[in-house]
Design a protein around this motif. Structure first.
Motif, PDB file in Angstrom:
ATOM      1  N   HIS A  55       9.203   9.377   0.206  1.00  0.00           N
ATOM      2  CA  HIS A  55       8.019   9.039   1.184  1.00  0.00           C
ATOM      3  C   HIS A  55       8.408   8.144   2.153  1.00  0.00           C
ATOM      4  O   HIS A  55       9.332   7.145   1.382  1.00  0.00           O
ATOM      5  N   CYS A  56       7.897   8.497   2.867  1.00  0.00           N
ATOM      6  CA  CYS A  56       8.671   6.671   4.354  1.00  0.00           C
ATOM      7  C   CYS A  56       7.388   5.724   3.374  1.00  0.00           C
ATOM      8  O   CYS A  56       6.516   5.394   2.778  1.00  0.00           O
ATOM      9  N   GLN A  57       8.601   4.472   3.888  1.00  0.00           N
ATOM     10  CA  GLN A  57       7.895   3.249   3.084  1.00  0.00           C
ATOM     11  C   GLN A  57       7.311   2.651   3.318  1.00  0.00           C
ATOM     12  O   GLN A  57       6.204   1.457   3.186  1.00  0.00           O
ATOM     13  N   LEU A  58       7.092   2.795   4.239  1.00  0.00           N
ATOM     14  CA  LEU A  58       5.960   2.357   5.771  1.00  0.00           C
ATOM     15  C   LEU A  58       4.079   3.435   5.392  1.00  0.00           C
ATOM     16  O   LEU A  58       3.263   2.868   5.277  1.00  0.00           O
ATOM     17  N   CYS A  59       4.224   4.739   5.407  1.00  0.00           N
ATOM     18  CA  CYS A  59       3.065   5.922   5.669  1.00  0.00           C
ATOM     19  C   CYS A  59       3.069   6.480   5.056  1.00  0.00           C
ATOM     20  O   CYS A  59       2.055   7.529   4.807  1.00  0.00           O
ATOM     21  N   ARG A  60       4.004   6.411   4.275  1.00  0.00           N
ATOM     22  CA  ARG A  60       4.771   7.740   3.080  1.00  0.00           C
ATOM     23  C   ARG A  60       4.388   9.233   2.903  1.00  0.00           C
ATOM     24  O   ARG A  60       4.072   9.833   2.454  1.00  0.00           O
ATOM     25  N   THR A  61       4.530   9.372   4.216  1.00  0.00           N
ATOM     26  CA  THR A  61       4.762  10.727   4.618  1.00  0.00           C
ATOM     27  C   THR A  61       6.351  10.978   4.660  1.00  0.00           C
ATOM     28  O   THR A  61       6.825  10.621   3.337  1.00  0.00           O
ATOM     29  N   LEU A  62       6.816  12.727   4.147  1.00  0.00           N
ATOM     30  CA  LEU A  62       7.994  13.333   3.800  1.00  0.00           C
ATOM     31  C   LEU A  62       8.872  12.353   4.068  1.00  0.00           C
ATOM     32  O   LEU A  62       9.026  13.154   5.433  1.00  0.00           O
ATOM     33  N   ILE A  70       8.536   8.552  12.814  1.00  0.00           N
ATOM     34  CA  ILE A  70       7.016   7.798  13.902  1.00  0.00           C
ATOM     35  C   ILE A  70       6.940   6.557  13.506  1.00  0.00           C
ATOM     36  O   ILE A  70       7.598   5.849  14.690  1.00  0.00           O
ATOM     37  N   CYS A  71       6.922   5.889  11.995  1.00  0.00           N
ATOM     38  CA  CYS A  71       7.306   5.212  11.780  1.00  0.00           C
ATOM     39  C   CYS A  71       8.610   3.693  12.920  1.00  0.00           C
ATOM     40  O   CYS A  71       8.149   2.475  13.021  1.00  0.00           O
ATOM     41  N   SER A  72       9.876   5.042  12.583  1.00  0.00           N
ATOM     42  CA  SER A  72      11.039   3.473  13.283  1.00  0.00           C
ATOM     43  C   SER A  72      10.542   4.574  14.512  1.00  0.00           C
ATOM     44  O   SER A  72      12.004   3.472  15.998  1.00  0.00           O
TER      45      SER A  72
HETATM   46 ZN   LIG Z   1       6.687   6.365   8.217  1.00  0.00          ZN
END
Ligand SMILES: [Zn+2]
Ligand SMILES: [Zn+2]
Lengths: 197, 197
Positions: A55-62, A70-72
């Motif tokens: 999971h993404c450390q920021l938004c929890r997506t896979l 997207i977070c990056s």
């Molecule tokens: Zn993310």
């Protein structure tokens, strides 16, 4: 069945959504009779993905990275945060809208009976984000189910504590839909949500 | 898509019959979000099956053994041999009928344009079997398609050379079916094949 390995393969295919005994058999025979190479590729892709995707450390997506694409992406508007239940909702919104803000993916919805509370949805992570003061608009895009509404309501209150205004995506009769084909829940929702013409 | 490993998994799922982009995505998310263990089990079952399952040395059906369960079963009537196109036809016949003879599985049908001739269907193996003199009735259960009919005709002639009588399974309007719902090919076949009432 002829073969126990074949049997195991057919049984295993039934774990996929919408795959019953007959489809599982058809898939197994297809791979064995016509496309063993593709079958091995699929098996390996599944193992790789299951092994490496977290999971993404920021938004929890896979994602298999620490932070998702997207977070990056520093080009996106970090004052907007859209709350969705699952990664497929992100894909659907990215394809359908020109939203250029960020997402937070709950990976579920509040469901106390199933043991899913605020912690399981990573709402502590979300609150950390609220505390940065960066978010100006929170868009609640959970599903219009009872649990989705409860979840949206809970997060709305959480945002209120941090003076963040929240919007909820509109629900109603789908564009191009006909009233008598829409389920009664949607119709009642659309009726209650009527606006000045 | 968020992740390239996820992307590869989704792409790989499309090799399955009836699985398009949307279903492939749904299957991938289902495994990653809800049932990783089942996904690993499926991947391993696929690899095992593809790696170890070959063809029965006698009837050509899929099996991980030298001879399949039906061919190994000495309790079955070895004077009857039923010719089918694929292993799933064996399963269908075993479930629907009380046939207790043996099978020969062509693993295809004659299709010269696709490079499928008598050799590709293992008809040399079938002729060896004719030569033993053990077979008294040959049941032609290939599909009622043009290629299936051509294949049945070819094998019928082959059997004739060895004085083996052949029967063809009946085709027509399915039991419980309605005339106007049956495709015209079936209907024409049923009409031509009419019998005294
Ligand atoms: Zn993310
Ligand atoms: Zn066999």
């Amino acid at each position: 069945m002829e073969s126990s390995l074949l049997n195991e393969m057919v049984e295993a295919f039934k774990c996929l959504p919408g795959v019953g005994a007959r489809t599982a058999q058809r898939m197994s025979f297809h791979l064995l009779e016509r496309d063993r190479e593709a079958g091995l590729r699929l098996a390996s892709a599944m193992q790789q993905a299951i092994d490496k995707i977290g999971h993404c450390q920021l938004c929890r997506t896979l994602t298999e990275h620490e932070f998702c694409k997207i977070c990056s992406n520093t080009g996106r508007d970090s004052s907007k945060l859209c709350i969705v239940e699952s990664p497929s909702d992100v894909i659907a919104l990215e394809q359908a809208t020109d939203y250029r803000g960020h997402y937070f993916v709950l990976m579920g919805k509040l469901s106390p009976l199933d043991g899913v509370g605020p912690e399981q949805l990573g709402l502590d992570l979300l609150e950390n984000r609220f505390e940065t003061g960066e978010i100006k608009e929170l868009i609640l895009a959970t599903n219009p189910t009872i649990e989705g509404e409860v979840t949206a309501h809970y997060i709305h209150q959480l945002a209120g504590k941090h003076d963040i205004s929240a919007t909820r995506i509109a629900h109603g009769v789908p564009i191009g839909g006909e009233l008598d084909y829409v389920d009664s829940g949607t119709l009642s929702h659309a009726f209650d949500g009527r606006r000045a013409y």
